[in-house]
Design an enzyme around this catalytic site. Sequence first.
Site, PDB file in Angstrom:
ATOM      1  N   ASP A  25       0.960  -1.107  -0.143  1.00 41.45           N
ATOM      2  CA  ASP A  25      -0.162  -0.002   0.086  1.00 41.45           C
ATOM      3  C   ASP A  25       0.470   0.992  -0.179  1.00 41.45           C
ATOM      4  OD1 ASP A  25      -0.460  -2.360   1.166  1.00 41.45           O
ATOM      5  OD2 ASP A  25      -2.495  -1.427   1.781  1.00 41.45           O
ATOM      6  N   GLU A  56      -4.740   2.437  -2.748  1.00 38.50           N
ATOM      7  CA  GLU A  56      -5.743   2.265  -2.141  1.00 38.50           C
ATOM      8  C   GLU A  56      -5.820   3.416  -1.052  1.00 38.50           C
ATOM      9  OE1 GLU A  56      -8.361   0.485   0.145  1.00 38.50           O
ATOM     10  OE2 GLU A  56      -7.041   0.042   1.905  1.00 38.50           O
ATOM     11  N   ASN A  57      -4.437   3.469  -0.408  1.00 36.20           N
ATOM     12  CA  ASN A  57      -3.950   4.657   0.423  1.00 36.20           C
ATOM     13  C   ASN A  57      -3.291   5.986   0.050  1.00 36.20           C
ATOM     14  OD1 ASN A  57      -3.473   1.854   2.030  1.00 36.20           O
ATOM     15  ND2 ASN A  57      -5.112   3.832   3.212  1.00 36.20           N
ATOM     16  N   ASN A  85     -10.492  -1.947   0.563  1.00 32.92           N
ATOM     17  CA  ASN A  85     -11.530  -0.972   1.332  1.00 32.92           C
ATOM     18  C   ASN A  85     -11.716   0.417   1.091  1.00 32.92           C
ATOM     19  OD1 ASN A  85      -8.649  -1.844   2.673  1.00 32.92           O
ATOM     20  ND2 ASN A  85     -10.004  -0.403   4.402  1.00 32.92           N
ATOM     21  N   HIS A  86     -10.839   1.593   1.213  1.00 33.57           N
ATOM     22  CA  HIS A  86     -10.392   2.721   0.631  1.00 33.57           C
ATOM     23  C   HIS A  86     -10.739   2.388  -0.672  1.00 33.57           C
ATOM     24  CE1 HIS A  86      -9.812   3.387   5.231  1.00 33.57           C
ATOM     25  NE2 HIS A  86      -8.528   2.787   4.571  1.00 33.57           N
ATOM     26  N   HIS A 171      -6.120  -8.251  -0.752  1.00 30.41           N
ATOM     27  CA  HIS A 171      -6.678  -6.996   0.380  1.00 30.41           C
ATOM     28  C   HIS A 171      -7.080  -7.046   1.342  1.00 30.41           C
ATOM     29  CE1 HIS A 171      -5.728  -3.018   1.487  1.00 30.41           C
ATOM     30  NE2 HIS A 171      -7.139  -2.844   1.927  1.00 30.41           N
ATOM     31  N   HIS A 196      -3.007  -4.652   2.780  1.00 33.48           N
ATOM     32  CA  HIS A 196      -3.879  -3.942   3.945  1.00 33.48           C
ATOM     33  C   HIS A 196      -3.359  -3.737   5.318  1.00 33.48           C
ATOM     34  CE1 HIS A 196      -7.672  -2.413   5.938  1.00 33.48           C
ATOM     35  NE2 HIS A 196      -7.698  -3.491   6.207  1.00 33.48           N
ATOM     36  N   HIS A 198      -0.179  -3.351   6.637  1.00 31.62           N
ATOM     37  CA  HIS A 198       0.566  -1.945   6.582  1.00 31.62           C
ATOM     38  C   HIS A 198       2.256  -2.455   6.918  1.00 31.62           C
ATOM     39  CE1 HIS A 198      -2.248   1.635   5.717  1.00 31.62           C
ATOM     40  NE2 HIS A 198      -2.607   0.361   4.866  1.00 31.62           N
TER      41      HIS A 198
END
Length: 286
Positions: A25, A56-57, A85-86, A171, A196, A198
């Site tokens: 990520d 996604e981040n 999810n983001h 993820h 996810h 991290h």
Amino acid sequence: IRCSNAVYFNREGIEKNMKILTLGDIFGEPGRTALTSKLPELIKKKEIEFVIVNGENAADPGVGITKKNAEDLFEAGVNVVTTGNHVWDQKETADFISSEKRLLRPENLIKGSPGNGYGIFTSKRNKKIAVINLMGNVFMKKSENVFEAANKIMSKIKLKKEADYIVVDMHGEITSEKMAMGHLFDGKATIVFGTHTHVPTSDFRIMQNGTAYQTDLGMCGDYNSVIGMDKENSLKKFLKDPTSIKHFPSKGEATLSGLLVTADEETGLARKVESILIGGAFEERY
Ligand code: FE2
């Protein structure tokens, strides 16, 4: 024919292996900067042919991805961006994802979601690489059963038939779901990696039937933080301190964190895995 651990050549001297880099990520501005400043050199140095990152981040608040963020990642040498999810946390994403096939969202999102959960892409040497984006069901936003979704895709895309290589981003929050997904694809995909949480796990390896696997690639972000967010503010939140504010990304130097896989062109399976950690808080590995 020359053989070594890393690569081998056929009689014409054409390299027969595929090097695929997967990065965890990309977290906020520090993650984007680490990627754009370090990836081009890494691609050259390691002769990497295809790059997949979870983005996604990537946006400034550490959640979601804007069109500009995605373009910057592609410009730096990324071939495919996966999410989780983001994915919809930046309003514009739902609009541009339909026209940007290199940006994926989890396949098992609620039916009718815009964008694609997988795609077959072409590498520099014209090899077909299928990238599949999945999201776990446990402690995550509600989505369709991830294992059923995986089985459906597997029946459509087979290694060495529809694609030369298959890479799966799972993820998810929990290790068991990710590890089970690794086994489901073992021998049927080139790489299964988790994202996810991290935090890079040290279980990167080639599984029994030839699939490269790592439970979590870790983030490309500042590790002097709480999973990418400012550590003081995050602690205040845990302590219910009323002076805490909304989470915001920690601004220190980010680590590029991921897995480099050398795959066999004949079988599409992994021959070698190398953990990649560059810059920031960790001892470097590459
Ligand atoms: Fe996530």
